[in-house]
Design an enzyme around this catalytic site. Sequence first.
Site, PDB file in Angstrom:
ATOM      1  N   CYS A   1       0.786  -1.358   0.033  1.00  0.00           N
ATOM      2  CA  CYS A   1       0.045  -0.062  -0.111  1.00  0.00           C
ATOM      3  C   CYS A   1       0.991   1.239  -0.001  1.00  0.00           C
ATOM      4  O   CYS A   1       0.989   1.880   0.940  1.00  0.00           O
ATOM      5  CB  CYS A   1      -0.904   0.109   1.254  1.00  0.00           C
ATOM      6  SG  CYS A   1      -1.434  -1.656   1.709  1.00  0.00           S
ATOM      7  N   ILE A   2       1.530   1.451  -1.125  1.00  0.00           N
ATOM      8  CA  ILE A   2       2.403   2.690  -1.061  1.00  0.00           C
ATOM      9  C   ILE A   2       2.035   3.509  -2.339  1.00  0.00           C
ATOM     10  O   ILE A   2       1.603   2.991  -3.340  1.00  0.00           O
ATOM     11  CB  ILE A   2       3.880   2.296  -0.986  1.00  0.00           C
ATOM     12  CG1 ILE A   2       4.061   1.115  -1.390  1.00  0.00           C
ATOM     13  CG2 ILE A   2       4.422   2.486   0.231  1.00  0.00           C
ATOM     14  CD1 ILE A   2       5.541   0.499  -1.626  1.00  0.00           C
TER      15      ILE A   2
END
Lengths: 102, 412
Positions: free
Chosen positions: A101-102
């Site tokens: 999740c970046i």
Amino acid sequence: MEKTMAGTAIRVTEEGYLEDFNQWSAEVGAEIAAEEGITMTDEHWKVIDYIQDQYKNEVPLTIRKVGKSGVIDIKGFYALFPGGPLKKASRISGIPKPVSCI
Amino acid sequence: MKKDIVILGAGTAGTMMSNHLRRALADDWSITVIDQRTEHHYQPGYLFVPFGVYEPEEIVKPIEKFIPHGVDLVLGEIDRIYPDHDKVVMGDGKEYNYDILIIATGTNIAPEEIEGMMGPHWHKDVFDFYTLEGAVALRDKLRKWEGGKMVINIAEMPIKCPVAPLELAFLADAYFEHRGMRDKVELVFATPMSGAFTKPKATEKLDYLLKEKNIKIVPDFNIMSVDGENKTITDYGGEEISYDILVSVPTNKGSDLMERSGIGDEINYVPTDRGTLQTKVKENIFAIGDATNIPASKAGSVAHFEGEILLENILRYVKGEALKEEFDGHANCFIETGHGKALLIDFNYTHEPVTGTFPFPGVGPLSLLKESRMNHMGKMAFKWIYWNMLITGRHLPFVSAQMTEAGKVFDD
């Protein structure tokens, strides 16, 4: 910060993920699961084993990857860990918050 | 003897590497770039198309314009990579042998991965904005729209440019306000993450902005299916959200080429060392940009920082030296917040975005994690920087490949 789980002082992040995977034990996992409102069954542990294996091999995890693992499909993964399955399962597995999740 | 470098993909990363390498390598190295497209798109510009800020022709230029002299550009579809034979075979059967291969095939949306997303409603009520067609279709829809419920949804992570969906929400808010119809539009941001962003300090700030702009956030929403007829999306937990316009960021996948070649992961990203950018496929295959599986943002700035490190490593590889494990996951992104303002975030594998000044510690002129007009001007200036400096592999002044901690406010 430190938190006592399964009778030992465990180092955890603000969000409750273990800081050191070596401090993990099945008892610690079960206690985190209870905090998430999850009662662990064999099905749950199979998923946790898979996730820990991937982590040890430094393979980044996604929900899709778990869904294609042959261990469980995406719907089943949600049923076992309602809400945020990858986040909850990662926490119970004692591994860091998913980095995809970046 | 002449040696060959083959670069797959002439997007941001591939074009940049062809420029870097042609300058750095002597003539005994021939460089070939392969792509099936003829146009190079300034992808950060897609975000602005729906709101009429950019016209499509401003963000599209011919691919060959940016490939330097002394580099061969081959246009065509790549069928397969044969790592064991050090060759690439094209759809028409033509073969290219290589001594070094660089994979820069990027990432694309795969709307067909979400049940019901494709159908007669596609680009009618359900839109993407990660393609020029999608962005233009959304623009045309918005021009005639009289209001209703607009839902912005991220299908699953990872996605290219993870802040773009938020920016779209902020820009939509400003756009409807400007048109005097903000009170007729309900804006919803449904995300699989537990907040606006996953890095805690940025999430705090961005959650606040969503609230301030009256954009409702639905966290932990993992889309399972789209019902185009009843205009509803459903998540795996059973939660439903209705929409009049759905702006989706569908599942992102790497190129099918990886699946055909048997070298990608389950979403076709190439397993790559996060420090050296050498792939785990074979020692003479490297990967850069969105095509890799490294845990860094899929974004042009990341490709740019990777480029400087990959160049160094390829030169070392050519000389038979050990590779440098230097890439730190550095990303630098402007977040457009509407009304002529923007935020700037700068982070890497280990440091989350925080407040401070950039690029000069204590001076700026850009401010980190804080809305300012100067940041917006930086974002607008970036289009020029992209076409004139970034993809041609020029070093950006004052911005280093590795993240700097100076000028930033860390708590611990």
